[in-house]
Write an enzyme that holds these catalytic residues in place. Structure first.
Site, PDB file in Angstrom:
ATOM      1  N   SER A   1       0.798  -1.189  -0.142  1.00  0.00           N
ATOM      2  CA  SER A   1      -0.367   0.189  -0.110  1.00  0.00           C
ATOM      3  C   SER A   1       1.065   1.487   0.437  1.00  0.00           C
ATOM      4  O   SER A   1       0.425   2.212  -0.300  1.00  0.00           O
ATOM      5  CB  SER A   1      -1.250  -0.147   1.191  1.00  0.00           C
ATOM      6  OG  SER A   1      -2.195  -0.563   1.264  1.00  0.00           O
TER       7      SER A   1
ATOM      8  N   LYS B   1       0.080   3.839  -2.456  1.00  0.00           N
ATOM      9  CA  LYS B   1      -0.664   4.792  -2.578  1.00  0.00           C
ATOM     10  C   LYS B   1      -0.327   6.525  -2.963  1.00  0.00           C
ATOM     11  O   LYS B   1      -1.165   7.232  -3.096  1.00  0.00           O
ATOM     12  CB  LYS B   1      -2.088   5.025  -1.512  1.00  0.00           C
ATOM     13  CG  LYS B   1      -2.672   3.880  -1.187  1.00  0.00           C
ATOM     14  CD  LYS B   1      -4.271   3.068  -0.709  1.00  0.00           C
ATOM     15  CE  LYS B   1      -4.484   2.173  -0.291  1.00  0.00           C
ATOM     16  NZ  LYS B   1      -4.004   1.072  -0.286  1.00  0.00           N
TER      17      LYS B   1
ATOM     18  N   SER C   1      -6.343   3.967   4.810  1.00  0.00           N
ATOM     19  CA  SER C   1      -5.467   2.881   3.810  1.00  0.00           C
ATOM     20  C   SER C   1      -6.548   2.587   2.788  1.00  0.00           C
ATOM     21  O   SER C   1      -6.777   0.791   2.036  1.00  0.00           O
ATOM     22  CB  SER C   1      -4.619   1.828   3.885  1.00  0.00           C
ATOM     23  OG  SER C   1      -3.898   1.061   2.334  1.00  0.00           O
TER      24      SER C   1
ATOM     25  N   LYS D   1       2.730   6.544   5.368  1.00  0.00           N
ATOM     26  CA  LYS D   1       2.348   4.818   4.363  1.00  0.00           C
ATOM     27  C   LYS D   1       2.465   3.740   4.828  1.00  0.00           C
ATOM     28  O   LYS D   1       3.835   3.798   4.233  1.00  0.00           O
ATOM     29  CB  LYS D   1       1.661   5.689   2.809  1.00  0.00           C
ATOM     30  CG  LYS D   1       0.658   4.465   2.236  1.00  0.00           C
ATOM     31  CD  LYS D   1      -0.058   4.859   2.745  1.00  0.00           C
ATOM     32  CE  LYS D   1      -1.056   3.533   2.808  1.00  0.00           C
ATOM     33  NZ  LYS D   1      -0.761   2.761   3.687  1.00  0.00           N
TER      34      LYS D   1
END
Length: 446
Positions: free
Chosen positions: A66, A69, A130, A257
Protein backbone atom coordinates in the site's frame (compact mmCIF):
# COMPACT_ATOMS: atom_id res chain seq x y z
CA UNK A 1 66.29 -5.64 40.50
CA UNK A 2 64.97 -8.36 38.22
CA UNK A 3 61.53 -8.10 39.89
CA UNK A 4 61.56 -4.36 39.24
CA UNK A 5 62.37 -4.90 35.55
CA UNK A 6 59.65 -7.52 35.35
CA UNK A 7 57.23 -5.13 37.02
CA UNK A 8 58.09 -2.33 34.56
CA UNK A 9 57.73 -4.74 31.65
CA UNK A 10 54.28 -5.84 32.84
CA UNK A 11 53.25 -2.23 33.27
CA UNK A 12 54.30 -1.41 29.72
CA UNK A 13 52.51 -4.47 28.33
CA UNK A 14 49.39 -3.61 30.30
CA UNK A 15 49.46 0.00 29.07
CA UNK A 16 49.91 -1.06 25.46
CA UNK A 17 47.14 -3.64 25.79
CA UNK A 18 44.78 -1.06 27.24
CA UNK A 19 45.64 1.38 24.43
CA UNK A 20 44.98 -1.25 21.79
CA UNK A 21 41.77 -2.24 23.55
CA UNK A 22 40.57 1.34 23.69
CA UNK A 23 41.46 1.86 20.01
CA UNK A 24 39.56 -1.24 18.97
CA UNK A 25 36.64 -0.28 21.18
CA UNK A 26 36.47 3.21 19.69
CA UNK A 27 36.84 1.84 16.16
CA UNK A 28 33.99 -0.57 16.83
CA UNK A 29 31.86 2.27 18.14
CA UNK A 30 32.47 4.31 14.98
CA UNK A 31 31.70 1.36 12.73
CA UNK A 32 28.60 0.50 14.75
CA UNK A 33 27.18 4.05 14.72
CA UNK A 34 24.98 3.31 11.69
CA UNK A 35 21.83 1.36 12.65
CA UNK A 36 21.75 -2.41 12.30
CA UNK A 37 18.37 -2.87 10.63
CA UNK A 38 16.27 -5.99 10.29
CA UNK A 39 14.87 -4.96 6.92
CA UNK A 40 15.61 -6.18 3.42
CA UNK A 41 15.95 -2.63 2.11
CA UNK A 42 16.02 0.79 3.73
CA UNK A 43 16.90 4.43 3.16
CA UNK A 44 17.01 7.65 5.21
CA UNK A 45 16.87 11.02 3.47
CA UNK A 46 16.84 14.68 4.41
CA UNK A 47 13.44 15.83 3.15
CA UNK A 48 14.62 19.35 2.32
CA UNK A 49 17.76 18.64 0.28
CA UNK A 50 17.44 14.99 -0.75
CA UNK A 51 20.73 14.18 1.00
CA UNK A 52 20.98 10.43 1.67
CA UNK A 53 22.17 9.66 5.19
CA UNK A 54 21.73 5.89 5.17
CA UNK A 55 20.95 3.27 2.55
CA UNK A 56 20.89 -0.52 2.35
CA UNK A 57 19.80 -2.39 -0.78
CA UNK A 58 18.07 0.86 -1.71
CA UNK A 59 17.95 0.04 -5.43
CA UNK A 60 16.55 -3.49 -5.06
CA UNK A 61 13.05 -3.58 -6.54
CA UNK A 62 10.48 -5.03 -4.12
CA UNK A 63 6.69 -5.01 -3.74
CA UNK A 64 5.72 -1.80 -1.88
CA UNK A 65 2.16 -2.96 -1.10
CA UNK A 66 0.00 0.00 0.00
CA UNK A 67 2.97 2.38 -0.11
CA UNK A 68 1.87 2.46 -3.77
CA UNK A 69 -0.85 4.85 -2.56
CA UNK A 70 1.84 7.54 -2.15
CA UNK A 71 1.81 7.82 -5.95
CA UNK A 72 -1.99 7.89 -5.97
CA UNK A 73 -1.88 10.68 -3.38
CA UNK A 74 0.58 12.58 -5.55
CA UNK A 75 -1.56 12.33 -8.68
CA UNK A 76 -4.80 13.21 -6.86
CA UNK A 77 -3.15 16.29 -5.34
CA UNK A 78 -1.69 17.22 -8.71
CA UNK A 79 -5.10 16.89 -10.38
CA UNK A 80 -6.65 19.11 -7.71
CA UNK A 81 -3.86 21.70 -8.02
CA UNK A 82 -4.29 21.74 -11.82
CA UNK A 83 -8.05 22.22 -11.56
CA UNK A 84 -8.92 18.80 -13.02
CA UNK A 85 -10.85 17.90 -9.88
CA UNK A 86 -12.06 19.62 -6.73
CA UNK A 87 -12.07 18.28 -3.18
CA UNK A 88 -15.81 19.04 -3.11
CA UNK A 89 -16.54 16.92 -6.20
CA UNK A 90 -19.18 14.25 -5.69
CA UNK A 91 -17.48 11.15 -7.05
CA UNK A 92 -19.44 8.74 -9.22
CA UNK A 93 -18.87 5.14 -8.11
CA UNK A 94 -18.46 2.32 -10.62
CA UNK A 95 -19.74 -1.20 -10.01
CA UNK A 96 -16.11 -2.28 -9.66
CA UNK A 97 -15.48 0.29 -6.92
CA UNK A 98 -18.62 -0.66 -5.00
CA UNK A 99 -17.74 -4.35 -5.19
CA UNK A 100 -14.12 -3.80 -4.11
CA UNK A 101 -15.17 -1.66 -1.16
CA UNK A 102 -17.30 -4.49 0.25
CA UNK A 103 -14.33 -6.89 0.48
CA UNK A 104 -13.67 -7.00 4.23
CA UNK A 105 -10.57 -9.17 3.79
CA UNK A 106 -8.95 -5.98 2.54
CA UNK A 107 -8.60 -2.59 4.19
CA UNK A 108 -11.83 -0.79 3.25
CA UNK A 109 -14.63 1.54 4.17
CA UNK A 110 -17.93 0.27 2.73
CA UNK A 111 -19.23 2.41 -0.13
CA UNK A 112 -22.94 2.18 -0.96
CA UNK A 113 -24.82 2.75 -4.17
CA UNK A 114 -26.96 5.89 -4.00
CA UNK A 115 -24.77 7.48 -1.32
CA UNK A 116 -22.72 10.56 -2.20
CA UNK A 117 -19.02 10.78 -1.42
CA UNK A 118 -16.75 13.75 -1.99
CA UNK A 119 -13.20 13.48 -3.27
CA UNK A 120 -12.08 14.83 0.12
CA UNK A 121 -13.88 12.05 2.02
CA UNK A 122 -12.47 9.35 -0.22
CA UNK A 123 -8.98 10.85 -0.01
CA UNK A 124 -9.12 10.78 3.79
CA UNK A 125 -10.25 7.14 3.70
CA UNK A 126 -7.25 6.32 1.49
CA UNK A 127 -4.64 8.34 3.39
CA UNK A 128 -5.75 7.46 6.92
CA UNK A 129 -7.22 3.97 6.61
CA UNK A 130 -5.63 2.77 3.35
CA UNK A 131 -9.14 2.06 2.03
CA UNK A 132 -8.77 0.26 -1.30
CA UNK A 133 -12.25 0.85 -2.75
CA UNK A 134 -11.94 4.57 -2.00
CA UNK A 135 -8.53 4.61 -3.71
CA UNK A 136 -9.91 3.05 -6.91
CA UNK A 137 -12.83 5.51 -6.86
CA UNK A 138 -10.35 8.41 -6.80
CA UNK A 139 -8.26 6.87 -9.58
CA UNK A 140 -11.36 6.55 -11.76
CA UNK A 141 -12.45 10.09 -10.90
CA UNK A 142 -9.10 11.56 -11.90
CA UNK A 143 -8.36 9.54 -15.04
CA UNK A 144 -11.67 7.99 -16.13
CA UNK A 145 -10.54 4.44 -15.40
CA UNK A 146 -8.02 2.72 -13.18
CA UNK A 147 -6.15 1.53 -16.28
CA UNK A 148 -5.70 5.11 -17.47
CA UNK A 149 -4.65 6.10 -13.95
CA UNK A 150 -2.00 3.36 -13.92
CA UNK A 151 -0.61 4.81 -17.16
CA UNK A 152 -0.35 8.17 -15.41
CA UNK A 153 1.41 6.53 -12.47
CA UNK A 154 4.14 5.04 -14.64
CA UNK A 155 4.61 8.21 -16.68
CA UNK A 156 4.81 10.34 -13.55
CA UNK A 157 7.37 7.98 -11.99
CA UNK A 158 9.68 8.49 -14.96
CA UNK A 159 9.10 12.23 -14.87
CA UNK A 160 10.01 12.41 -11.18
CA UNK A 161 13.32 10.61 -11.71
CA UNK A 162 12.34 7.25 -10.26
CA UNK A 163 14.20 4.33 -11.84
CA UNK A 164 13.18 1.08 -10.15
CA UNK A 165 9.38 0.78 -10.36
CA UNK A 166 6.38 -0.77 -12.07
CA UNK A 167 2.80 0.18 -11.29
CA UNK A 168 -0.06 -2.17 -12.18
CA UNK A 169 -2.83 -0.74 -9.99
CA UNK A 170 -3.61 2.28 -7.84
CA UNK A 171 -3.86 0.53 -4.48
CA UNK A 172 -0.79 -1.66 -3.97
CA UNK A 173 -2.84 -4.84 -3.75
CA UNK A 174 -1.53 -7.74 -5.76
CA UNK A 175 -3.82 -8.16 -8.75
CA UNK A 176 -4.61 -11.74 -7.71
CA UNK A 177 -6.41 -10.49 -4.58
CA UNK A 178 -8.71 -8.27 -6.65
CA UNK A 179 -10.83 -11.23 -7.75
CA UNK A 180 -10.71 -10.41 -11.45
CA UNK A 181 -11.26 -6.67 -10.94
CA UNK A 182 -7.65 -5.70 -11.63
CA UNK A 183 -7.05 -2.93 -14.18
CA UNK A 184 -7.50 -3.83 -17.82
CA UNK A 185 -4.20 -4.40 -19.59
CA UNK A 186 -2.37 -5.73 -16.50
CA UNK A 187 -1.62 -9.36 -15.67
CA UNK A 188 -3.93 -11.18 -13.26
CA UNK A 189 -1.03 -12.10 -10.96
CA UNK A 190 1.00 -8.87 -11.29
CA UNK A 191 2.07 -6.77 -8.31
CA UNK A 192 3.35 -3.23 -8.01
CA UNK A 193 7.13 -3.00 -7.66
CA UNK A 194 9.28 -0.19 -6.31
CA UNK A 195 12.70 0.16 -4.67
CA UNK A 196 13.28 1.94 -1.38
CA UNK A 197 15.15 4.65 -3.28
CA UNK A 198 12.31 5.12 -5.77
CA UNK A 199 9.84 5.31 -2.87
CA UNK A 200 11.99 7.97 -1.19
CA UNK A 201 12.17 9.99 -4.44
CA UNK A 202 8.38 9.83 -4.79
CA UNK A 203 7.88 10.88 -1.16
CA UNK A 204 10.47 13.66 -1.51
CA UNK A 205 8.43 15.15 -4.38
CA UNK A 206 5.11 14.67 -2.60
CA UNK A 207 6.21 16.42 0.59
CA UNK A 208 7.96 19.29 -1.19
CA UNK A 209 5.24 19.93 -3.77
CA UNK A 210 2.15 19.15 -1.69
CA UNK A 211 3.15 19.55 1.98
CA UNK A 212 -0.50 19.77 3.05
CA UNK A 213 -0.75 15.98 2.59
CA UNK A 214 0.61 15.71 6.13
CA UNK A 215 -2.49 17.43 7.51
CA UNK A 216 -4.41 14.28 6.55
CA UNK A 217 -1.64 11.71 7.04
CA UNK A 218 -1.18 12.81 10.66
CA UNK A 219 -4.82 12.20 11.68
CA UNK A 220 -4.78 9.28 14.13
CA UNK A 221 -8.49 8.48 13.80
CA UNK A 222 -11.60 9.87 12.15
CA UNK A 223 -15.12 8.74 11.52
CA UNK A 224 -15.85 8.12 7.84
CA UNK A 225 -19.15 9.54 6.61
CA UNK A 226 -20.48 10.40 10.04
CA UNK A 227 -24.23 9.75 10.50
CA UNK A 228 -24.14 7.44 7.50
CA UNK A 229 -21.50 4.73 7.22
CA UNK A 230 -20.17 5.85 10.61
CA UNK A 231 -16.96 3.82 10.29
CA UNK A 232 -14.13 4.70 12.67
CA UNK A 233 -10.92 4.90 10.64
CA UNK A 234 -7.84 4.30 12.80
CA UNK A 235 -4.56 5.25 11.18
CA UNK A 236 -2.31 2.25 10.40
CA UNK A 237 0.70 4.43 11.22
CA UNK A 238 1.25 3.50 14.85
CA UNK A 239 4.17 5.89 15.25
CA UNK A 240 1.82 8.88 15.28
CA UNK A 241 1.55 10.49 18.72
CA UNK A 242 -1.71 9.30 20.27
CA UNK A 243 -1.94 6.19 18.10
CA UNK A 244 -3.30 2.78 19.08
CA UNK A 245 0.13 1.50 20.10
CA UNK A 246 1.35 4.22 22.44
CA UNK A 247 4.71 2.57 23.03
CA UNK A 248 5.50 3.11 19.33
CA UNK A 249 4.72 6.84 19.42
CA UNK A 250 7.64 8.81 18.02
CA UNK A 251 8.13 12.53 18.55
CA UNK A 252 7.78 14.44 15.31
CA UNK A 253 6.21 11.69 13.18
CA UNK A 254 3.32 13.02 11.07
CA UNK A 255 3.18 10.55 8.15
CA UNK A 256 3.12 8.73 5.89
CA UNK A 257 2.15 5.25 4.59
CA UNK A 258 2.24 1.63 5.68
CA UNK A 259 2.09 -1.40 3.41
CA UNK A 260 1.50 -5.14 3.66
CA UNK A 261 0.89 -8.02 1.29
CA UNK A 262 2.07 -11.59 1.63
CA UNK A 263 4.75 -11.07 -1.00
CA UNK A 264 5.74 -7.58 0.17
CA UNK A 265 5.85 -8.36 3.86
CA UNK A 266 5.60 -5.35 6.16
CA UNK A 267 6.82 -2.00 4.88
CA UNK A 268 6.60 1.61 5.97
CA UNK A 269 7.46 5.02 4.58
CA UNK A 270 7.72 7.44 7.47
CA UNK A 271 8.51 11.09 7.94
CA UNK A 272 9.29 13.10 11.05
CA UNK A 273 10.34 16.66 11.85
CA UNK A 274 12.26 17.98 14.83
CA UNK A 275 13.80 21.42 15.28
CA UNK A 276 13.34 22.31 11.63
CA UNK A 277 14.90 19.12 10.25
CA UNK A 278 12.62 16.66 8.46
CA UNK A 279 13.58 13.14 7.43
CA UNK A 280 12.04 10.62 5.07
CA UNK A 281 12.57 6.96 5.95
CA UNK A 282 11.68 3.80 4.05
CA UNK A 283 11.92 0.23 5.35
CA UNK A 284 10.83 -2.77 3.26
CA UNK A 285 10.25 -6.42 4.14
CA UNK A 286 10.54 -6.24 7.89
CA UNK A 287 9.52 -9.15 10.10
CA UNK A 288 6.16 -7.90 11.42
CA UNK A 289 3.79 -4.97 11.68
CA UNK A 290 5.53 -3.85 14.85
CA UNK A 291 9.00 -4.36 13.35
CA UNK A 292 8.42 -1.91 10.50
CA UNK A 293 7.94 0.84 13.08
CA UNK A 294 10.76 -0.33 15.34
CA UNK A 295 13.20 -0.37 12.42
CA UNK A 296 11.94 3.05 11.32
CA UNK A 297 12.61 4.38 14.83
CA UNK A 298 16.22 3.16 14.55
CA UNK A 299 16.62 5.03 11.27
CA UNK A 300 15.09 8.24 12.59
CA UNK A 301 17.13 8.02 15.80
CA UNK A 302 20.24 7.76 13.67
CA UNK A 303 19.29 10.90 11.79
CA UNK A 304 18.23 13.01 14.77
CA UNK A 305 20.89 11.84 17.23
CA UNK A 306 24.01 11.23 15.11
CA UNK A 307 23.75 13.98 12.50
CA UNK A 308 23.99 17.71 12.96
CA UNK A 309 24.07 20.61 10.58
CA UNK A 310 27.54 22.01 9.95
CA UNK A 311 28.36 25.14 8.00
CA UNK A 312 30.88 24.13 5.35
CA UNK A 313 30.95 27.36 3.34
CA UNK A 314 30.66 30.77 5.00
CA UNK A 315 29.12 33.78 3.31
CA UNK A 316 31.96 36.13 2.34
CA UNK A 317 34.57 33.36 2.42
CA UNK A 318 37.40 33.98 -0.07
CA UNK A 319 39.18 31.09 -1.78
CA UNK A 320 42.77 31.08 -3.10
CA UNK A 321 41.72 30.51 -6.70
CA UNK A 322 39.29 33.44 -6.52
CA UNK A 323 41.31 35.96 -4.51
CA UNK A 324 42.74 37.94 -7.46
CA UNK A 325 40.98 37.66 -10.81
CA UNK A 326 42.76 39.60 -13.59
CA UNK A 327 40.77 42.56 -14.90
CA UNK A 328 41.22 44.49 -18.15
CA UNK A 329 40.12 48.08 -18.86
CA UNK A 330 39.63 48.73 -15.17
CA UNK A 331 41.04 51.15 -12.61
CA UNK A 332 42.19 48.03 -10.76
CA UNK A 333 44.13 45.17 -12.32
CA UNK A 334 42.51 42.48 -10.16
CA UNK A 335 39.34 41.84 -8.21
CA UNK A 336 38.51 39.24 -5.57
CA UNK A 337 35.41 37.05 -5.33
CA UNK A 338 33.84 35.26 -2.40
CA UNK A 339 30.94 32.99 -1.47
CA UNK A 340 27.68 34.89 -1.85
CA UNK A 341 25.85 32.66 0.63
CA UNK A 342 26.55 30.16 3.37
CA UNK A 343 26.07 26.42 2.83
CA UNK A 344 25.37 23.81 5.49
CA UNK A 345 25.31 20.02 5.36
CA UNK A 346 23.97 17.35 7.65
CA UNK A 347 27.09 15.50 8.77
CA UNK A 348 27.57 12.61 11.14
CA UNK A 349 28.87 14.14 14.34
CA UNK A 350 29.09 17.46 12.49
CA UNK A 351 32.45 16.27 11.15
CA UNK A 352 33.69 18.46 8.27
CA UNK A 353 37.09 16.80 7.84
CA UNK A 354 37.96 16.06 4.22
CA UNK A 355 35.33 18.39 2.77
CA UNK A 356 36.86 21.13 0.62
CA UNK A 357 35.24 23.89 -1.45
CA UNK A 358 35.71 23.81 -5.22
CA UNK A 359 35.42 26.99 -7.29
CA UNK A 360 33.93 26.89 -10.78
CA UNK A 361 34.00 30.01 -13.00
CA UNK A 362 31.39 30.86 -15.60
CA UNK A 363 33.49 30.92 -18.75
CA UNK A 364 31.04 33.30 -20.42
CA UNK A 365 32.21 35.99 -17.98
CA UNK A 366 35.84 35.78 -19.18
CA UNK A 367 37.61 36.79 -22.37
CA UNK A 368 39.91 34.46 -24.31
CA UNK A 369 42.78 35.26 -21.93
CA UNK A 370 40.70 34.38 -18.87
CA UNK A 371 40.19 38.00 -17.78
CA UNK A 372 37.17 39.93 -16.53
CA UNK A 373 36.40 43.18 -18.29
CA UNK A 374 35.56 46.38 -16.40
CA UNK A 375 33.27 47.96 -15.45
CA UNK A 376 32.32 45.38 -12.80
CA UNK A 377 29.76 45.62 -10.02
CA UNK A 378 30.11 44.16 -6.55
CA UNK A 379 27.80 41.18 -6.06
CA UNK A 380 27.95 40.07 -9.71
CA UNK A 381 27.84 36.29 -9.86
CA UNK A 382 30.79 34.93 -11.81
CA UNK A 383 30.62 31.25 -10.86
CA UNK A 384 29.71 28.78 -8.15
CA UNK A 385 31.29 27.10 -5.14
CA UNK A 386 30.59 23.41 -4.61
CA UNK A 387 32.02 20.79 -2.28
CA UNK A 388 34.38 17.90 -2.84
CA UNK A 389 35.56 15.04 -0.64
CA UNK A 390 34.25 13.95 2.73
CA UNK A 391 31.23 11.74 3.24
CA UNK A 392 27.50 12.29 3.31
CA UNK A 393 27.25 13.94 -0.10
CA UNK A 394 25.03 11.44 -1.81
CA UNK A 395 21.70 12.77 -3.05
CA UNK A 396 18.47 11.24 -4.29
CA UNK A 397 18.47 13.25 -7.50
CA UNK A 398 21.10 14.95 -9.64
CA UNK A 399 19.23 18.24 -9.45
CA UNK A 400 19.23 18.00 -5.65
CA UNK A 401 23.00 17.52 -5.68
CA UNK A 402 23.58 20.44 -8.05
CA UNK A 403 21.44 22.64 -5.80
CA UNK A 404 24.03 22.20 -3.04
CA UNK A 405 26.16 25.06 -4.34
CA UNK A 406 26.50 28.75 -3.57
CA UNK A 407 27.18 31.65 -5.95
CA UNK A 408 30.69 33.06 -6.30
CA UNK A 409 30.30 36.85 -6.36
CA UNK A 410 32.60 39.83 -6.85
CA UNK A 411 33.53 41.57 -3.61
CA UNK A 412 33.89 45.11 -4.92
CA UNK A 413 33.13 47.43 -7.82
CA UNK A 414 35.79 47.92 -10.48
CA UNK A 415 35.30 51.13 -12.46
CA UNK A 416 36.36 51.33 -16.05
CA UNK A 417 39.65 53.20 -16.46
CA UNK A 418 39.59 56.58 -18.26
CA UNK A 419 40.73 56.97 -21.86
CA UNK A 420 44.03 58.51 -20.80
CA UNK A 421 44.93 55.63 -18.52
CA UNK A 422 43.89 53.10 -21.15
CA UNK A 423 45.91 54.93 -23.81
CA UNK A 424 48.96 55.10 -21.53
CA UNK A 425 48.69 51.40 -20.81
CA UNK A 426 48.31 50.68 -24.51
CA UNK A 427 51.41 52.71 -25.37
CA UNK A 428 53.31 51.18 -22.48
CA UNK A 429 52.26 47.76 -23.63
CA UNK A 430 53.29 48.53 -27.21
CA UNK A 431 56.81 49.68 -26.26
CA UNK A 432 57.08 46.90 -23.72
CA UNK A 433 56.39 44.37 -26.47
CA UNK A 434 58.88 46.09 -28.77
CA UNK A 435 61.59 45.93 -26.08
CA UNK A 436 60.82 42.29 -25.36
CA UNK A 437 60.94 41.40 -29.05
CA UNK A 438 64.21 43.30 -29.55
CA UNK A 439 65.72 41.68 -26.49
CA UNK A 440 64.73 38.24 -27.71
CA UNK A 441 66.22 39.05 -31.15
CA UNK A 442 69.56 40.13 -29.64
CA UNK A 443 69.65 37.02 -27.45
CA UNK A 444 69.05 34.96 -30.57
CA UNK A 445 72.16 36.36 -32.21
CA UNK A 446 74.32 34.89 -29.50
Amino acid sequence: MQDLKKSNYLSIVTAVSLSIGLFLHNETEVEASAPDLAAEAAILVDAETGQVLYSENEDVILPPASMTKIMTEYLVNEAEANGEISWDDEVQLSEKTLQMSQDYDLSNVPLREGETYTAQELYEAMAIYSANGATIALAEHVAGSESEFVDRMNKKAEELGMEEYEFVNSTGLNNASMNGLHPEGTEADAENMMSAEATAILTFHLLNEYPDVLDTASITEKTFKENSANVLMENWNWMLPGSLEEHLDYEGVDGLKTGYTELAGNAFTGTAERNGTRYISVVMRTGSRMARFEETAKLLDYGFEDFSEAEVINEGEVFDEASAFPVIKGKEDTVSASAGESLSLLLEGGETEGITPSVSINEDMLNDEGELEAPLEAGTEIGTVTLEGGSGQEYLLDEAASAQAVPLVLEEDVEKAGWFALTTRSIGGFFGNMWENASNFVKGLF
